[in-house]
Write an enzyme that holds these catalytic residues in place. Structure first.
Site, mmCIF file in Angstrom:
data_model
loop_
_atom_site.group_PDB
_atom_site.id
_atom_site.type_symbol
_atom_site.label_atom_id
_atom_site.label_comp_id
_atom_site.label_asym_id
_atom_site.label_seq_id
_atom_site.Cartn_x
_atom_site.Cartn_y
_atom_site.Cartn_z
ATOM 1 N N ASP A 102 -35.824 -3.358 -16.775
ATOM 2 C CA ASP A 102 -34.232 -3.631 -17.627
ATOM 3 C C ASP A 102 -33.956 -2.711 -18.526
ATOM 4 O O ASP A 102 -34.654 -1.743 -18.871
ATOM 5 C CB ASP A 102 -34.869 -4.810 -18.452
ATOM 6 C CG ASP A 102 -33.812 -5.462 -19.337
ATOM 7 O OD1 ASP A 102 -32.641 -5.756 -18.497
ATOM 8 O OD2 ASP A 102 -33.774 -5.286 -20.528
ATOM 9 N N GLU B 4 -32.466 -1.236 -13.012
ATOM 10 C CA GLU B 4 -31.060 -1.866 -13.608
ATOM 11 C C GLU B 4 -30.479 -0.698 -14.529
ATOM 12 O O GLU B 4 -30.692 -0.447 -15.545
ATOM 13 C CB GLU B 4 -31.385 -3.114 -14.361
ATOM 14 C CG GLU B 4 -29.940 -3.609 -14.594
ATOM 15 C CD GLU B 4 -29.948 -4.065 -16.116
ATOM 16 O OE1 GLU B 4 -28.888 -4.777 -16.454
ATOM 17 O OE2 GLU B 4 -30.605 -3.966 -17.068
#
Length: 729
Positions: free
Chosen positions: A408, A461
């Site tokens: 993330d 990401e």
């Protein structure tokens, strides 16, 4: 003048024990005390009497030595390497093993500093020792707190009394103690004193494998050895190149996929029993779980984790989570976890100021505090922080058999000025904004993961144009296996929101992502971020009336599955949800009683199965050899067409009409003579489409079009995507 007598060293040590401020208990307690002080000393605050119990020998009462202290002055007539203590608590006797007889039960330097070994030694580990021919089982605790003046183990077993079990300061900033007989499921925390002896909030174990929820947030002892895995066939499958595989991810939030009859969470086992057959039917290859590492705030969706080594107990035990992964594997479904190494929350029981100092973050808020998320940023310039995070990534692969991690907020880690004004960040040593420590950490983490788990995958990401995110480290890249294609997501959603009448003015928005489609190994993601915070559901992003919204969504999903790149859909996409995602509820499963939504569900199912079955649609997802435009620049009609190829020369033609105007006689140039057979039509009746007439089989004609000698004469439905398979005959 009154002269105050200085307390003896023994009394000073007792005073420190009474204040839970003693850092060297093995020098003062147990059987290893200086001979002139006696043979054995016991610290048992609150006890009335203590007796020594050695098997085959008579009990020996210990003498009281101050408040809470007991000592055996003369042990010359006793022979033992293992003993117990009979403790009298106001008339109630308790037989205990003395922790301070177990000296030197710790770990070597390499075990405490090699990421692949650290989680087998740090935290609470169940171990068994041999003493006097008997096996003694218990839990060894190790915690890193280099600046603490003292550290005690507290828990239900000692009434959360920090005086009872002072831990020993060991080498390398680590504190340790072994507690015999401690069962699995025992609550515990650490009581630390800061560098100046100041009291700190009780801390959960940074390496804890299991944790309780509010209000205690206590760590819980857990034995990883107990669970019996049944996924041997999955674990022993051949190593394959993931870039050439069909990868279709179903992004899922555990707490809100489905709820029980009374609105309660499904536990991991209940979820597995319902989800796994659904994933198989729907044709997904992987489930990608939003963060399951323990997080105190449910509304963070897991992106504010405190217990990085513990699957959240909201949904069950670590064994229950292992069952979830196990069942997925037995059905051929891979498991990917969202992993959050960018930041951690300021909860008092967590990593924040763990030993009274900013142990895990930079004290300068320009590098150590994330102002958007109100959380601390890991200080990746410190070796112990890098080791902690790399070890955590490896831990989930080894101990829970996961198949991948999606990392993330990578961009927030790569850039020192991420979401900051010019005066809120500190440049690197070269005056630039790149975070060299984060770059080095990502490279190390990826190298370690792929070295130890060759079938694994790591996914970034990352929302910027940082070069080489999915390039190997030996080529200067970060070493990730894949990267989310945030540009494709943004551009394609921006395009599809436009009224079809206006789409011709935005045609380049649709085709531009193909310019860089092979610069990284991309995953095309329609994630949870796009259906929250007023962004509306995917269905309601579509323009027009109800029919057009539904047809637009079907055409868009077909277009996505025809594009190069692996696929990810957030849960509910397949239902055509009308509401935004709500983590406090469940998906709108009732919608499937309406044909409009049931048709979308069937379409997603068939797209997934088609994507897997046709190697031309996935084998060269990350290779420009697998894609050729057939119609790129017909903005007026808002129709695009391309062919996907595999290494064997198989071809699938994909055509999308982004207007509600059907194209009845549509000529399209193709490079090869042959026949094209219809594989899937998003406008078909089974998907609740208009069922506009299309050709099931169409042969090439020697009529030039789009600069090619051969062409097809097709019928293209309104707001639809068609898939045709080429054959030479």
């Amino acid at each position: 003048m009154k002269i105050t007598k200085k307390p003896s060293k023994v009394q000073q040590f007792y005073d420190q024990l009474a204040r839970a401020a003693f850092a060297d208990p093995f020098s003062f307690l147990g059987p290893y005390i200086p001979a002139e002080q006696g043979a054995l000393r016991v610290w048992m605050p609150g006890a009335d009497n203590v007796a020594l119990v050695v098997e085959g020998q008579a009990r020996v009462a210990l003498e009281r030595e101050g408040e809470g202290g007991f000592v055996l002055k003369d042990g010359r007539n006793l022979r033992f390497t293992h003993y117990q203590l009979a403790v009298d608590w106001a008339g109630t006797e308790q037989l205990l093993d003395d922790p301070y007889q177990y000296h030197g039960l710790y770990a070597e330097y390499e075990d405490l500093h090699t990421p692949k070994q650290m989680y087998h030694h740090m935290g609470a580990q169940f171990v068994t020792l041999e003493r006097d021919g008997k096996m003694v089982s218990g839990v060894r605790f190790l915690v890193y707190a280099p600046h603490a003046a003292a550290c005690s183990l507290i828990g239900a077993f000692n009434h959360w009394d920090g005086r009872r079990h002072p831990m020993q300061r060991l080498d390398y900033g680590i504190w340790g103690i072994f507690i015999p007989g401690l069962p699995e499921g025992t609550q515990y925390k650490f009581e630390l004193k800061g560098p100046h002896g100041e009291g700190l909030p009780h801390k959960a174990d940074p390496w804890g494998f299991y944790a309780e929820q509010y209000p205690s947030f206590a760590s819980v002892t857990y034995d990883h050895r107990r669970y019996q895995w049944q996924d041997t066939a999955w674990q022993q499958r051949p190593v394959t190149e993931k870039r050439k595989q069909a990868l279709s991810f179903y992004e899922l939030h555990v707490g809100s996929w489905k709820r029980g009859e009374n609105g309660e969470f499904l536990n991991y086992r209940e979820l597995a029993d319902q989800l796994v057959p659904y994933l198989v039917e729907m044709g997904y290859t992987h489930v990608e779980l939003m963060p399951v590492a323990e997080h105190p705030f449910y509304g963070s969706w897991g992106y504010q984790p405190v217990g990085l080594f513990a699957p959240t107990s909201r949904y069950g035990s670590p064994d229950d989570f292992k069952y979830f992964v196990d069942l997925c594997h037995q059905a051929g479904i891979g498991v990917v976890l969202d992993w959050v190494p960018a930041h951690f929350p300021s909860d008092s029981h967590g990593l924040a100021n763990f030993d009274g100092t900013p142990l895990f973050h930079d004290p300068d808020p320009r590098r150590g505090w994330h102002q958007d998320w109100n959380s601390y940023i890991y200080d990746l310039g410190r070796e112990h922080v890098r080791r902690f995070l790399v070890a955590n990534a490896l831990y989930w692969f080894e101990m829970f058999h996961i198949d991948g991690i999606r990392v993330d907020a990578v961009a927030s880690m790569l850039y020192l000025d991420y979401s900051r004004s010019h005066d809120q960040w500190i440049p690197n040593v070269d005056g630039g904004r790149e975070n060299y420590d984060a770059i080095a950490t990502f490279k190390w983490m990826n190298e370690e993961v792929y070295k130890h788990f060759p079938n694994a995958m790591t996914i970034a990401e990352e929302s910027t144009a940082f070069p080489g995110v999915s390039a190997p480290t030996f080529m200067g890249g970060l070493g990730f296996g894949f990267k989310w294609n945030m540009g494709w997501m943004h551009d394609s959603l921006s395009y599809i929101k436009e009224d079809p009448v206006h789409r011709k003015y935005h045609h380049n928005t649709l085709t531009f992502p193909l310019i860089y489609a092979f610069s990284e190994n991309y995953v095309l993601s329609l994630s949870h971020d796009e259906v929250v915070y007023g962004k509306r559901s995917l269905m309601y992003k579509m323009p027009g009336d109800e029919w057009q919204q539904t047809a637009n969504l079907r055409a868009y999903l077909g277009y996505m599955y025809g594009q190069p790149g692996k696929k990810l859909n957030f849960m509910g996409t397949e239902l055509g949800q009308t509401a935004e995602w709500d983590h406090d509820g469940q998906l709108q499963w009732f919608l499937t009683q309406f044909e409009r939504h049931a048709g979308i569900q069937r379409l997603v199912r068939d797209l997934n199965h088609l994507y897997q079955a046709q190697t031309a649609l996935h084998q060269l997802d990350c290779d420009p050899r697998g894609f050729e435009w057939r119609l790129q620049d017909n903005a007026d009609l808002s129709v695009i067409a391309h062919e996907r190829m595999d290494e064997a020369g198989n071809r699938v033609l994909v055509i999308t009409n982004f207007t509600p105007v059907p194209q009845q006689e549509f000529r399209l140039g193709v490079p090869k003579t042959g026949k094209y057979r219809l594989l899937l039509n998003t406008d078909a009746k089974q998907y609740n489409g208009s069922d506009y007439p299309v050709l099931q089989d169409v042969s090439t004609e020697a009529i030039s079009s789009e600069g090619l000698d051969q062409s097809l004469l097709l019928s293209v439905p309104p707001l639809a995507t068609l898939f045709y398979q080429w054959s030479a005959k």
